[in-house]
Every structure is written in structure tokens, then in C-alpha cells.
Design a protein around this motif. Structure first.
Motif, short mmCIF file in Angstrom:
data_model
loop_
_atom_site.label_atom_id
_atom_site.label_comp_id
_atom_site.label_asym_id
_atom_site.label_seq_id
_atom_site.Cartn_x
_atom_site.Cartn_y
_atom_site.Cartn_z
N PRO A 112 -26.23 -12.63 -29.58
CA PRO A 112 -25.18 -12.69 -28.57
C PRO A 112 -25.78 -12.74 -27.16
O PRO A 112 -26.89 -12.24 -26.91
CB PRO A 112 -24.41 -11.38 -28.78
CG PRO A 112 -24.70 -10.98 -30.19
CD PRO A 112 -26.10 -11.45 -30.47
N ALA A 113 -25.05 -13.33 -26.23
CA ALA A 113 -25.53 -13.47 -24.86
C ALA A 113 -25.86 -12.11 -24.24
O ALA A 113 -26.88 -11.96 -23.55
CB ALA A 113 -24.48 -14.19 -24.01
N GLU A 114 -25.02 -11.11 -24.51
CA GLU A 114 -25.26 -9.78 -23.97
C GLU A 114 -26.60 -9.22 -24.44
O GLU A 114 -27.35 -8.63 -23.66
CB GLU A 114 -24.11 -8.85 -24.38
CG GLU A 114 -24.31 -7.39 -24.05
CD GLU A 114 -25.05 -6.63 -25.15
OE1 GLU A 114 -25.73 -5.64 -24.83
OE2 GLU A 114 -24.96 -7.05 -26.33
N HIS A 115 -26.90 -9.40 -25.73
CA HIS A 115 -28.14 -8.87 -26.30
C HIS A 115 -29.35 -9.53 -25.64
O HIS A 115 -30.31 -8.86 -25.25
CB HIS A 115 -28.14 -9.13 -27.81
CG HIS A 115 -29.15 -8.34 -28.57
ND1 HIS A 115 -28.97 -7.93 -29.87
CD2 HIS A 115 -30.39 -7.89 -28.22
CE1 HIS A 115 -30.04 -7.27 -30.28
NE2 HIS A 115 -30.91 -7.23 -29.29
N ARG A 116 -29.30 -10.85 -25.50
CA ARG A 116 -30.44 -11.56 -24.90
C ARG A 116 -30.64 -11.17 -23.44
O ARG A 116 -31.77 -10.91 -22.99
CB ARG A 116 -30.24 -13.07 -25.03
CG ARG A 116 -30.48 -13.59 -26.45
CD ARG A 116 -30.26 -15.09 -26.52
NE ARG A 116 -28.85 -15.42 -26.50
CZ ARG A 116 -28.32 -16.50 -25.91
NH1 ARG A 116 -29.11 -17.33 -25.24
NH2 ARG A 116 -27.03 -16.74 -25.97
N ALA A 117 -29.56 -11.15 -22.67
CA ALA A 117 -29.68 -10.82 -21.25
C ALA A 117 -30.14 -9.38 -21.06
O ALA A 117 -30.99 -9.10 -20.19
CB ALA A 117 -28.35 -11.06 -20.54
N ALA A 118 -29.62 -8.47 -21.86
CA ALA A 118 -30.03 -7.07 -21.75
C ALA A 118 -31.52 -6.92 -22.06
O ALA A 118 -32.24 -6.17 -21.38
CB ALA A 118 -29.20 -6.20 -22.70
N HIS A 119 -32.00 -7.63 -23.07
CA HIS A 119 -33.43 -7.57 -23.39
C HIS A 119 -34.27 -8.10 -22.24
O HIS A 119 -35.31 -7.52 -21.90
CB HIS A 119 -33.73 -8.37 -24.66
CG HIS A 119 -35.20 -8.56 -24.88
ND1 HIS A 119 -36.01 -7.55 -25.35
CD2 HIS A 119 -36.02 -9.63 -24.63
CE1 HIS A 119 -37.27 -7.99 -25.40
NE2 HIS A 119 -37.29 -9.24 -24.97
N LEU A 120 -33.83 -9.19 -21.62
CA LEU A 120 -34.60 -9.75 -20.51
C LEU A 120 -34.67 -8.78 -19.33
O LEU A 120 -35.69 -8.71 -18.65
CB LEU A 120 -33.97 -11.08 -20.07
CG LEU A 120 -34.20 -12.24 -21.04
CD1 LEU A 120 -33.27 -13.41 -20.73
CD2 LEU A 120 -35.66 -12.70 -21.01
N ILE A 121 -33.60 -8.03 -19.10
CA ILE A 121 -33.65 -7.02 -18.04
C ILE A 121 -34.65 -5.92 -18.42
O ILE A 121 -35.43 -5.46 -17.58
CB ILE A 121 -32.25 -6.44 -17.79
CG1 ILE A 121 -31.35 -7.51 -17.17
CG2 ILE A 121 -32.31 -5.21 -16.87
CD1 ILE A 121 -29.90 -7.13 -17.08
#
Length: 407
Positions: free
Chosen positions: A333-342
Motif C-alpha cells: 500500500p502507498a502508506e506502507h511504502r511512504a512510511a518506510h521511506l520516512i
């Protein structure tokens, strides 16, 4: 002769700012050291400027213990920021959590109130928005959803999970917004609503472990997740539980991350390996009802985050670079990927690589802009990048768009 040099407050060294904030809160150096897991000598050296406080992960821990945002430690700006839409939404959520209205025993059939089925659908839409990284939409939905769920009797088989779903979403959203104590309250409500059912308890325990980790209560978080795993293991009809083995695997990853938070490397690695064993037979494309993803990719990302928590930043970056190049990355999910990048942004900063940190933030902004614009962790990372010197043009534009200026 000139008089003593007086520094503007925003020019004070970060150690001096830490000392002032600690003193204002009436904490001795020893008490403060105990709260952040450091020695009294370490605190004294930082406050005197003998030691540098430059690792963002440590700055975040210090800020949490002092009850301020990392930006205050980084910039010294303590004036009250204007109330934002996010602040107002959190106030509404807090007000909804503070109420204890009992369900209406005799609802008016002519009243324009949503049915439990409609509420269940609304919760589903809110979870979809969360997984797409549309946090403003989630924040607009949650206060009314919390109030309506509390007032409604959820006795239908199809909607008995509703309170757990709503409180879980509330807790996970509040963790993102840097409100771990309020998240803990919501997660505890989810555990109560689970009423001892192993499946619902397992779901609620995910959010409880996340809230406890955000509060730096790693041991408690590990216990919460593993207790839920044990309940699932003892369920006779476990094979027929929804979302298995993904639920057990996700709980194991939460336990592993919690163990890494309190520097138990052996437990963190062992729990990650257990999750990896489950993921090996799990379809990478499978998401549970709320859109949580569990599979080899999720395991590897957790492994990278655990490595960061254990201080092995180079290993964390190596895992990250390998995983984002795999097809499984795009299935998350987009949330999972963006959170990991942060999360990995903080790792790059701790390694002294602001350029890589900046690239990670830009990538996160492309995937789910609200992750950058609503999360204090992202803003703190962006502030730290700006303070390292001249920033990339993309970073400068991103900082301007979220209301930050070069310090």
C-alpha cells in the motif's frame, strides 16, 4: 571592554536548549537520563557541548521525553504555531474518545442515524483512505465515526468487529501524528472491544504494540504482540481464522520491532525469522480486510527498520536498496511504502548522508504526499536536512510547500 555575549534563543546550541527544557520540567539529569535510556554523564556532556547531539533518532527520543517536537530542539523556535486543520481534527478525535455515552437501548426508527452496516462500510472507506495515504480524509471521518460507533449496538455478526476496526484506525493514525499517549488510549479501547476473541484481540494488539513502541515502551510492546500470538496459537480452529497466517506474521514483526527498540538483538532477529518462515508460504499480493500487507517484502522492510533501531544503519540501507528494486515493493500500500521511506530518511541522516535522505523524502512525497505534510517525523527529517547546508532544489520546494524555511 564589551559585555557578555547574549545569544538569541534560536542560536543556542542544541545541548543548551535541551538543558533549558529539562530544567523547566523539573527533571534532574539522572531522571532525564533514565527516561531516554542514557547515562547521566551522557546528558551532562551534551548539555555542556562536549558531546554533539546530531543523530535524528536520538533527537526524537529526547524531544519525546521533554514533551516537545524535534523541530523545537533543532531550531529553538518555541512560539506557538497557528492551529492547523490537523490540530483541529486531533482535538475532535480526543473529544470523541473522552465521551462514554452508552448505546441507545431504544433508538428512534425515524431518526436519520447510520445503520451498523453503513458504519461498517464507512470504516472500510476510512481504512482504504489510510492505506492510500489520504490522512486528511481519515481525519475528517474519524470523529463522527467514533461517536456513531460508540452510540450503536453492534450485535450483528457482520459488524461485531466494527469497534475494533474503528479504534485500531484511530490508534494507528494518532501514532503517525505524533500523539502516542492518545494512540495508546484508542488502542486500549480496541483491546477492550475485542472482548477476548483471539482474532479481534490479535488485530487490536497490532495497534497497541505500535502505540507502545512510539512511547518507547519496547518491552511492553513485545509482550502485547506475543501474548496475542500465543492466543492465536491456542485457538483450535486457527486454520479457519481470517487473514491467517498474515495476522500472526504481522504480530511477530511488531514484536521484533519492539524488541529492537529496547536493543534486544537476539529476540528481534529470532522473531523476524519466525515471520519470514510464515511469509515464505504467503502470497505477496494478499492484503487483509483493512489492506495490511504481509509477505516477504514486508518482512524485509521490518528487518531494515529493526537494523536501524539496533544501530546497524549500513545494513538497514543495504536491505532497503535491495527491497525497493523488487516487484514486491510496488505491491505494498502507498502508506506502507511512504512510511518506510520516512523511516529510512532518518537512517540516512544518522549516517551523515543528507542527499540520500532528501531523495527518500522526495520519493515518499510522490507516493503519499500526506505522509510528509501531516507527520511530525517527516517534518523533523526535512528540518534536519535543511540544517546540513544548501539543499537540493526539490527539497527546498518541498520545504516551502509544507511551510518550512531554511534555518
Amino acid at each position: 571592554m564589551t559585555g557578555p555575549v547574549r545569544h538569541r534563543r534560536d542560536e543556542l546550541p542544541i545541548g543548551r536548549r535541551m538543558a533549558e527544557l529539562r530544567a523547566r520540567r523539573g527533571m534532574s539529569q539522572q531522571v532525564f537520563a533514565d527516561r531516554i535510556g542514557k547515562s547521566k554523564s551522557w546528558v551532562d556532556k551534551v548539555e555542556r557541548g562536549v558531546r554533539t547531539l546530531d543523530r535524528l533518532s536520538v533527537i526524537q527520543t529526547v524531544a519525546t521525553a521533554l514533551g516537545v517536537t524535534p523541530a523545537i530542539l533543532l531550531t529553538g523556535k518555541t512560539h506557538r504555531e497557528p492551529v492547523t486543520d490537523t490540530d483541529a481534527a486531533v482535538e475532535r478525535i480526543q473529544a470523541a474518545l473522552a465521551r462514554h455515552d452508552p448505546p441507545d437501548p431504544d433508538p428512534d426508527p425515524d431518526a436519520d442515524c447510520p445503520t451498523t452496516r453503513q458504519l461498517d462500510d464507512q470504516a472500510g472507506y476510512a481504512w482504504t483512505a489510510y492505506r492510500n495515504g489520504n490522512h486528511p480524509q481519515v481525519l475528517r471521518t474519524l470523529p463522527d465515526l467514533l461517536a456513531a460507533t460508540r452510540r450503536t449496538r453492534t450485535t450483528e455478526a457482520a459488524t461485531v468487529d466494527l469497534p475494533v476496526r474503528v479504534y485500531r484506525l484511530t490508534a494507528q493514525t494518532l501514532v503517525k501524528l505524533g500523539k502516542p499517549h492518545l494512540a495508546w488510549l484508542a488502542a486500549d479501547r480496541a483491546m477492550t472491544a475485542a472482548a477476548g476473541d483471539p482474532y479481534r484481540t490479535g488485530l487490536a494488539a497490532i495497534s497497541l504494540a505500535q502505540a507502545l513502541r512510539a512511547l518507547r515502551r519496547g518491552r511492553l510492546a513485545t509482550t502485547a504482540a506475543l501474548t496475542a500470538v500465543n492466543q492465536l496459537d491456542l485457538t483450535p480452529s486457527r486454520a479457519f481464522l481470517p487473514d491467517e497466517p498474515g495476522l500472526t506474521g504481522t504480530l511477530l514483526l511488531e514484536a521484533a520491532l519492539a524488541a529492537a527498540t529496547h536493543r534486544d538483538a537476539t529476540a528481534a532477529r529470532g522473531l523476524t525469522e519466525r515471520a519470514a518462515h510464515l511469509a515464505g508460504a504467503h502470497d505477496e499480493r494478499h492484503h487483509d480486510r483493512e489492506g495490511n500487507a504481509f509477505g516477504p517484502t514486508a518482512v524485509e522492510l521490518a528487518r531494515a527498520l529493526a537494523a536501524t533501531r539496533l544501530g546497524d544503519h549500513h545494513h538497514a540501507v543495504t536491505i532497503h536498496r535491495r527491497v525497493v528494486a523488487t516487484p514486491g515493493w510496488q505491491l505494498l500500500p502507498a502508506e506502507h511504502r511512504a512510511a518506510h521511506l520516512i523511516d529510512i530518511t532518518h537512517t540516512h541522516l544518522d549516517l551523515g548522508d543528507p542527499a540520500a535522505a532528501g531523495r527518500a523524502l522526495i520519493a515518499a512525497d510522490r507516493i503519499a504526499p500526506a505522509e510528509i505534510r501531516t507527520r511530525p517525523a517527516a517534518r523533523a527529517a526535512l528540518t534536519a536536512i535543511l540544517r546540513t547546508g544548501p539543499a537540493q532544489a526539490d527539497i527546498t520546494r518541498l520545504a516551502t510547500s509544507v511551510g518550512l524555511t531554511h534555518q
